[in-house]
Write an enzyme that holds these catalytic residues in place. Structure first.
Site, mmCIF file in Angstrom:
data_model
loop_
_atom_site.group_PDB
_atom_site.id
_atom_site.type_symbol
_atom_site.label_atom_id
_atom_site.label_comp_id
_atom_site.label_asym_id
_atom_site.label_seq_id
_atom_site.Cartn_x
_atom_site.Cartn_y
_atom_site.Cartn_z
ATOM 1 N N THR A 274 -13.217 -2.836 -9.238
ATOM 2 C CA THR A 274 -14.364 -2.744 -10.143
ATOM 3 C C THR A 274 -13.997 -1.814 -11.294
ATOM 4 O O THR A 274 -13.594 -0.669 -11.051
ATOM 5 C CB THR A 274 -15.569 -2.161 -9.380
ATOM 6 O OG1 THR A 274 -15.806 -2.972 -8.233
ATOM 7 C CG2 THR A 274 -16.808 -2.117 -10.254
ATOM 8 N N HIS B 190 -47.846 -11.293 -4.704
ATOM 9 C CA HIS B 190 -47.804 -11.912 -6.035
ATOM 10 C C HIS B 190 -46.607 -12.856 -6.081
ATOM 11 O O HIS B 190 -45.507 -12.474 -5.637
ATOM 12 C CB HIS B 190 -47.668 -10.800 -7.090
ATOM 13 C CG HIS B 190 -47.723 -11.297 -8.499
ATOM 14 N ND1 HIS B 190 -46.724 -12.069 -9.051
ATOM 15 C CD2 HIS B 190 -48.652 -11.132 -9.464
ATOM 16 C CE1 HIS B 190 -47.038 -12.350 -10.299
ATOM 17 N NE2 HIS B 190 -48.215 -11.798 -10.581
ATOM 18 N N GLY C 95 -26.344 4.469 -0.865
ATOM 19 C CA GLY C 95 -24.992 4.892 -0.510
ATOM 20 C C GLY C 95 -24.046 3.717 -0.569
ATOM 21 O O GLY C 95 -24.284 2.736 -1.268
ATOM 22 N N CYS D 29 -20.315 1.055 -3.650
ATOM 23 C CA CYS D 29 -20.514 0.486 -4.988
ATOM 24 C C CYS D 29 -21.781 0.958 -5.700
ATOM 25 O O CYS D 29 -21.727 1.314 -6.878
ATOM 26 C CB CYS D 29 -20.542 -1.041 -4.883
ATOM 27 S SG CYS D 29 -19.007 -1.709 -4.221
ATOM 28 N N LYS E 244 -26.270 2.378 5.405
ATOM 29 C CA LYS E 244 -27.466 1.547 5.559
ATOM 30 C C LYS E 244 -27.427 0.900 6.946
ATOM 31 O O LYS E 244 -26.397 1.004 7.638
ATOM 32 C CB LYS E 244 -27.582 0.508 4.450
ATOM 33 C CG LYS E 244 -26.555 -0.579 4.468
ATOM 34 C CD LYS E 244 -26.932 -1.567 3.379
ATOM 35 C CE LYS E 244 -26.046 -2.781 3.416
ATOM 36 N NZ LYS E 244 -26.399 -3.748 2.405
ATOM 37 N N ASP F 71 0.851 -1.193 0.000
ATOM 38 C CA ASP F 71 0.000 0.000 0.000
ATOM 39 C C ASP F 71 0.880 1.234 0.000
ATOM 40 O O ASP F 71 1.962 1.226 0.582
ATOM 41 C CB ASP F 71 -0.932 -0.004 1.220
ATOM 42 C CG ASP F 71 -2.198 0.795 0.953
ATOM 43 O OD1 ASP F 71 -3.265 0.193 0.739
ATOM 44 O OD2 ASP F 71 -2.112 2.051 0.931
ATOM 45 N N LYS G 249 -20.334 -7.883 -13.003
ATOM 46 C CA LYS G 249 -20.121 -7.212 -11.713
ATOM 47 C C LYS G 249 -20.918 -5.907 -11.657
ATOM 48 O O LYS G 249 -21.581 -5.600 -10.658
ATOM 49 C CB LYS G 249 -18.625 -6.939 -11.526
ATOM 50 C CG LYS G 249 -18.268 -5.904 -10.487
ATOM 51 C CD LYS G 249 -18.555 -6.356 -9.073
ATOM 52 C CE LYS G 249 -18.547 -5.184 -8.094
ATOM 53 N NZ LYS G 249 -18.930 -5.556 -6.750
HETATM 54 N N1 LIG Z 1 -15.474 -1.749 -0.389
HETATM 55 C C1 LIG Z 1 -16.340 -2.524 -0.973
HETATM 56 O O1 LIG Z 1 -17.341 -2.869 -0.380
HETATM 57 C C2 LIG Z 1 -16.119 -3.055 -2.375
HETATM 58 C C3 LIG Z 1 -16.871 -4.146 -2.799
HETATM 59 C C4 LIG Z 1 -16.670 -4.648 -4.061
HETATM 60 C C5 LIG Z 1 -15.730 -4.056 -4.891
HETATM 61 N N2 LIG Z 1 -15.009 -2.981 -4.471
HETATM 62 C C6 LIG Z 1 -13.995 -2.413 -5.390
HETATM 63 O O2 LIG Z 1 -12.708 -2.788 -4.920
HETATM 64 C C7 LIG Z 1 -11.763 -1.747 -5.211
HETATM 65 C C8 LIG Z 1 -11.057 -1.340 -3.929
HETATM 66 O O3 LIG Z 1 -12.004 -0.805 -3.039
HETATM 67 P P1 LIG Z 1 -11.726 -0.607 -1.496
HETATM 68 O O4 LIG Z 1 -13.040 -0.371 -0.873
HETATM 69 O O5 LIG Z 1 -10.868 -1.708 -0.966
HETATM 70 O O6 LIG Z 1 -10.858 0.748 -1.499
HETATM 71 P P2 LIG Z 1 -10.045 1.357 -0.287
HETATM 72 O O7 LIG Z 1 -9.947 2.804 -0.548
HETATM 73 O O8 LIG Z 1 -10.583 0.871 1.018
HETATM 74 O O9 LIG Z 1 -8.582 0.702 -0.413
HETATM 75 C C9 LIG Z 1 -7.743 0.893 -1.491
HETATM 76 C C10 LIG Z 1 -6.294 0.945 -1.002
HETATM 77 O O10 LIG Z 1 -5.444 1.049 -2.149
HETATM 78 C C11 LIG Z 1 -4.331 1.867 -1.793
HETATM 79 N N3 LIG Z 1 -3.675 2.323 -3.016
HETATM 80 C C12 LIG Z 1 -4.071 3.267 -3.904
HETATM 81 N N4 LIG Z 1 -3.207 3.320 -4.933
HETATM 82 C C13 LIG Z 1 -2.235 2.416 -4.695
HETATM 83 C C14 LIG Z 1 -1.082 1.997 -5.398
HETATM 84 N N5 LIG Z 1 -0.720 2.533 -6.576
HETATM 85 N N6 LIG Z 1 -0.317 1.020 -4.852
HETATM 86 C C15 LIG Z 1 -0.643 0.459 -3.671
HETATM 87 N N7 LIG Z 1 -1.748 0.807 -2.964
HETATM 88 C C16 LIG Z 1 -2.532 1.761 -3.477
HETATM 89 C C17 LIG Z 1 -4.948 2.953 -0.936
HETATM 90 O O11 LIG Z 1 -3.973 3.603 -0.141
HETATM 91 C C18 LIG Z 1 -5.978 2.147 -0.119
HETATM 92 O O12 LIG Z 1 -5.435 1.705 1.111
HETATM 93 C C19 LIG Z 1 -12.556 -0.624 -5.879
HETATM 94 O O13 LIG Z 1 -12.479 -0.766 -7.268
HETATM 95 C C20 LIG Z 1 -13.979 -0.892 -5.417
HETATM 96 O O14 LIG Z 1 -14.934 -0.379 -6.331
HETATM 97 C C21 LIG Z 1 -15.159 -2.483 -3.216
#
Ligand SMILES: NC(=O)c1ccc[n+]([C@@H]2O[C@H](COP(=O)([O-])OP(=O)(O)OC[C@H]3O[C@@H](n4cnc5c(N)ncnc54)[C@H](O)[C@@H]3O)[C@@H](O)[C@H]2O)c1
Length: 406
Positions: free
Chosen positions: A121, A244, A257, A260, A317, A33, A206
């Site tokens: 995503t 129904h 909210g 996603c 939610k 990260d 997705k």
């Molecule tokens: N949170 C959910 O419920 C959920 C569910 C399904 C899909 N997604 C998808 O998953 C993906 C990630 O979502 P999330 O909720 O985990 O995001 P998040 O913001 O919680 O985590 C992402 C992490 O990536 C790190 N990051 C950013 N750029 C980076 C890089 N170049 N190298 C290394 N680390 C880097 C950030 O510092 C952060 O800690 C998104 O595309 C989201 O749409 C999220």
């Protein structure tokens, strides 16, 4: 399967639980990260979000042994990208800059035979048109030297452990060998079914999942507005319609909210605006709901000068700690902008945990139940008399309760 060395790029809500489950399955996992505090938290075994089941797994000896955090990637067998893909504010298209940066960071470490998985995503065609060309800057050819898959995440924050293990998953390979390699990785910790498909179908499916929910919530919200105009109790009417055998209308609410649902439908519109009219309209309907709810609250309090409001629930939610894109926060913000005094309270959300309600209610003119967590419902039911007694005007506004609900 033979244990692998796996680099997970981006260790947030999605990447960290994934890294933990892979480590538990015996792989050697490196969580990468760009945020130093995130990396430190991994190495100290601290989970930055309130998920008790995941926290317990994180403490297991094997997980602590097999997982470490780093700021930069290293060589591995498998690279999984789970970085943010937010919306660009004005254009409402996916901002892929984090994905691009994440991919660029692994190029120096890619070797023949590696597998790259995109969990973020992304809009359809991203794997082919964005990801593959970047990977090929390494001099290695996708489908021949390097393997590539889209394996979208479906977890629900708040119930991550159960969902990451038991949900069925899509494995979208750019070719059958890529899909086969990714299936091996996921089968090491997923108990749900793994459905093998191509990358574009996985990317679209997705987005269709969350769009389906968004459009159906918009329909329920539209029904609620019509019922309001007719003086009909919408929850009663939905209960009747759902008798129904082939109808299952969702619940109207105070807006959509989370991470996603407000985002994913736009990624379909981005690739085919001509055929996304219903999707677009549903987005507009749902984005408008917080304004309508704020207007209802103002209307209910129109005769009270300078009303004091206590807002119950701030997450997106019920029964989650997740506040991302919360319509409740939007409503509170709209009321504050109008000069109302609003005291938010939420026992599940960080920084909002003061209470109990009967104390917050002292001299309040209205309690607005925006997000009714189970614990809020219980507190309201248990202390209702004391809460009303403490209030200046004993008014409690609740939205869309099923008949018989607390
Ligand atoms: N949170 C959910 O419920 C959920 C569910 C399904 C899909 N997604 C998808 O998953 C993906 C990630 O979502 P999330 O909720 O985990 O995001 P998040 O913001 O919680 O985590 C992402 C992490 O990536 C790190 N990051 C950013 N750029 C980076 C890089 N170049 N190298 C290394 N680390 C880097 C950030 O510092 C952060 O800690 C998104 O595309 C989201 O749409 C999220």
């Amino acid at each position: 399967m033979a244990n692998k060395k796996i680099v997970v790029i981006g260790t947030g809500y999605v990447g960290l639980p994934l890294a933990i489950m892979l480590a538990r399955a015996g792989h050697q996992v490196i969580g990468v990260d760009i945020e130093e505090n995130v990396v430190n938290a991994i190495n100290e075994g601290v989970l930055p979000f309130a998920e008790e089941d995941v926290r317990k797994v994180f403490q297991e000896t094997d997980v602590r042994k097999n997982l470490r955090g780093q700021r930069v990637p290293c060589e591995a067998d498998v690279f999984i990208i789970s970085v943010p893909t937010p919306l660009e504010d004005k254009k409402r298209i996916a901002d892929l800059s984090y994905v691009v940066e994440g991919l660029k960071s692994i190029i120096p470490f890619l070797r023949r035979g590696n597998l790259v998985i995109i969990e973020s995503t992304v809009p359809p065609l991203t794997c082919r048109q964005v990801v593959a060309p970047i990977i090929e800057q390494s001099g290695l050819k996708v489908g021949q030297d390097i393997f590539l898959c889209h394996c979208p995440e479906r977890i629900l924050p708040g119930d991550t452990f159960k969902e990451i293990v038991y949900n069925d998953r899509l494995i979208g390979g750019v070719d059958p060998r890529s899909a086969d390699m990714a299936r091996e990785v996921y089968s090491s910790f997923v108990e749900g079914k793994l459905y093998i498909t191509d990358d574009i179908s996985a990317e679209l499916a997705k987005l269709m999942e969350n769009t389906y929910r968004d459009v159906n919530i918009a329909l329920a919200n539209e029904f609620a507005a019509v019922a309001d105009g007719l003086g009909v109790d919408i929850m009663h009417a939905i209960g009747l319609a759902n008798k129904h055998p082939r109808v299952n209308i969702l619940q109207p609410g105070i807006g959509t909210g989370g991470h996603c649902i407000p985002k994913d439908p736009w990624l379909i519109k981005q690739v085919d605006p001509v055929n996304s009219r219903l999707i677009y309209t549903a987005r507009l309907i749902n984005d408008e709901i917080p304004f309508k709810i704020a207007a209802k609250i103002r209307h209910a309090l129109r005769e009270i000068p300078s009303p004091r409001i206590v807002a119950l629930g701030v997450t997106y939610k019920p029964d989650t700690y997740d506040m991302r894109n919360s319509p409740a926060l939007k409503i509170i913000d709209l009321l504050v902008q109008d000069g109302y005094q609003v005291q938010p309270y939420d026992p599940l959300a960080r920084n909002y945990r003061w209470g109990p309600i009967k104390e917050l209610a002292r001299d309040a003119d209205c309690l607005v139940a925006l997000v009714e967590h189970r614990v809020i419902k219980e507190e309201l039911a248990r202390d209702e008399a004391a809460i009303k007694k403490a209030m200046r005007h004993p008014r409690i506004l609740r939205f869309y309760q099923y008949p018989g609900g607390a």
